[in-house]
Design an enzyme around this catalytic site. Structure first.
Site, mmCIF file in Angstrom:
data_model
loop_
_atom_site.group_PDB
_atom_site.id
_atom_site.type_symbol
_atom_site.label_atom_id
_atom_site.label_comp_id
_atom_site.label_asym_id
_atom_site.label_seq_id
_atom_site.Cartn_x
_atom_site.Cartn_y
_atom_site.Cartn_z
ATOM 1 N N TYR A 15 42.017 137.954 132.300
ATOM 2 C CA TYR A 15 43.312 138.603 131.334
ATOM 3 C C TYR A 15 44.451 139.197 131.987
ATOM 4 C CZ TYR A 15 44.568 142.234 128.639
ATOM 5 O OH TYR A 15 44.661 143.009 127.133
ATOM 6 N N GLY A 48 40.334 138.342 116.259
ATOM 7 C CA GLY A 48 40.666 139.357 115.078
ATOM 8 C C GLY A 48 39.434 139.248 113.986
ATOM 9 N N ARG A 58 34.539 147.969 124.805
ATOM 10 C CA ARG A 58 35.696 148.593 125.300
ATOM 11 C C ARG A 58 34.895 149.631 124.935
ATOM 12 N NH1 ARG A 58 41.539 146.929 123.744
ATOM 13 N NH2 ARG A 58 40.490 146.199 122.030
ATOM 14 N N LYS A 114 48.203 137.789 131.368
ATOM 15 C CA LYS A 114 49.176 139.102 131.062
ATOM 16 C C LYS A 114 50.240 138.600 132.140
ATOM 17 C CE LYS A 114 48.023 140.099 126.733
ATOM 18 N NZ LYS A 114 49.026 140.445 125.964
#
Ligand code: UDP
Length: 328
Positions: A150, A42, A191, A154
């Site tokens: 990941y 972040g 990305r 999740k």
């Protein structure tokens, strides 16, 4: 959601791309918001415009440790690295926030009797053998591959959320988010859209992994947030796909970026990362029927809406491009 002014929401991962847009939307909806983030991926720049907002508070917080943010009415659990480059670099942290962090977020919601919504992902479907992907599909995930930190985190998050719903009667929701993009994405998160925008704006070669025939379905951030808020207001406990069902090859996406930026960049080809899903497209019939939601912003429009942000970000940074092939 039209809450009374005393309603208070916690957003974990509030300094992230999606988390910060969610904070804005909740403030707009007259919530007061507490955002927590450990700032591993972040960025406080995403929250700078809220510096003087009296209904907003930010705390730098590792949510894998017990924490108490005071009474809240809604917990939005969005903390996690989310790009393949970021979760490859922070693999163990990604597993921890999906497991330990999820329990902490669930416990906060339980303690205060709050509603709870978690950001899950299309990665739960892995390299899907069913296309498009419905919520009923259980997925095709390699549990020990490089993406598993990941994907499995999740999937565990979803399992923990359903367990709190079943055993502790927590009022939970699970959003499966598909490739979302827009302003505030970190240029170096690796990305595809930030990579292509940065390369196009710098006049560098566009890095196509594989032959560019793999597909993704890109959702502009304002559509995504609208879908998430509608889900938050609903009482659906089972997962709901929130994504744009229009599917593009990565080569199509690169062509659109060239058109929108007016760039003359050429293509170069790099190896496809291991376990990179060959196709991805949400079936959104459930979101349409349940939430009356569907996305409206086309990929070209969304790229145009993001252009000023990416231009500014490129001007502000050092010349370098993240690649999935960089060592973690
Ligand atoms: N990709 C690419 N070039 C890049 C970055 C990504 O061709 O510079 C491809 C990647 O291999 C994948 C797709 O774009 O097939 C989307 O990748 P991204 O990292 O955005 O997210 P994913 O959907 O794989 O989680």
């Amino acid at each position: 959601m039209s809450p009374t002014p005393t309603q208070r929401a916690l957003v974990t991962g509030g300094a992230g791309f999606l988390g910060s847009h969610l904070c804005d939307a909740l403030l707009q909806d007259s919530y007061s918001v507490i955002a927590v983030d450990n700032l591993v991926t972040g960025n406080l720049r995403n929250l700078e415009h809220l510096r003087n907002e009296p209904r907003f508070e930010f705390r730098q917080q590792d949510i894998n440790q017990p924490f108490d943010c005071g009474p809240v009415n809604y917990v939005f659990h969005f903390a996690s690295p989310a790009s393949p480059v970021d979760y490859a670099e922070h693999g163990i942290d990604t597993l921890k926030v999906g497991s330990l962090g999820t329990f902490q977020a669930l416990d906060v919601a339980h303690k205060y009797g709050a509603k709870y919504l978690v950001s899950s992902t299309s990665e739960c479907y892995g390299d899907p053998l069913e296309h498009p992907q419905k919520e009923s599909y259980w997925g095709n995930v390699n549990p020990i591959g490089p993406r598993s930190v990941y994907d499995e985190a999740k999937r565990f998050t979803e399992a923990a959320t359903m367990a709190y719903h079943r055993y502790k009667k927590l009022d939970t929701r699970i959003a499966r988010i598909f490739n979302t993009y827009g302003p505030r994405m970190q240029l170096n998160d690796g990305r595809v859209i930030p990579n292509f925008m940065r390369q196009a704006l710098r006049g560098q070669d566009i890095t196509i992994y594989g032959d560019g025939g793999q597909t993704r379905s890109f959702c502009y951030v304002s559509d995504e947030i609208d879908g998430l808020l509608r889900l938050a207001r609903s009482s659906e406990h089972l997962p709901v796909n929130i994504g744009n069902p229009v599917e593009f090859t990565i080569m199509d996406c690169a062509q659109q970026v060239l058109r929108v930026t007016g760039s003359k960049s050429r293509f170069c080809y790099e190896a496809l990362p291991q376990d990179d899903p060959k196709q991805r497209r949400p079936d959104i019939s459930k979101a349409k029927a349940l939430l009356g939601w569907e996305p409206h912003v086309t990929l070209e429009e969304g790229l145009r809406l993001s252009l000023e942000y990416f231009k500014g970000a490129v001007e502000a940074e050092q010349p370098q491009v993240a690649s999935a092939h960089e060592p973690a």
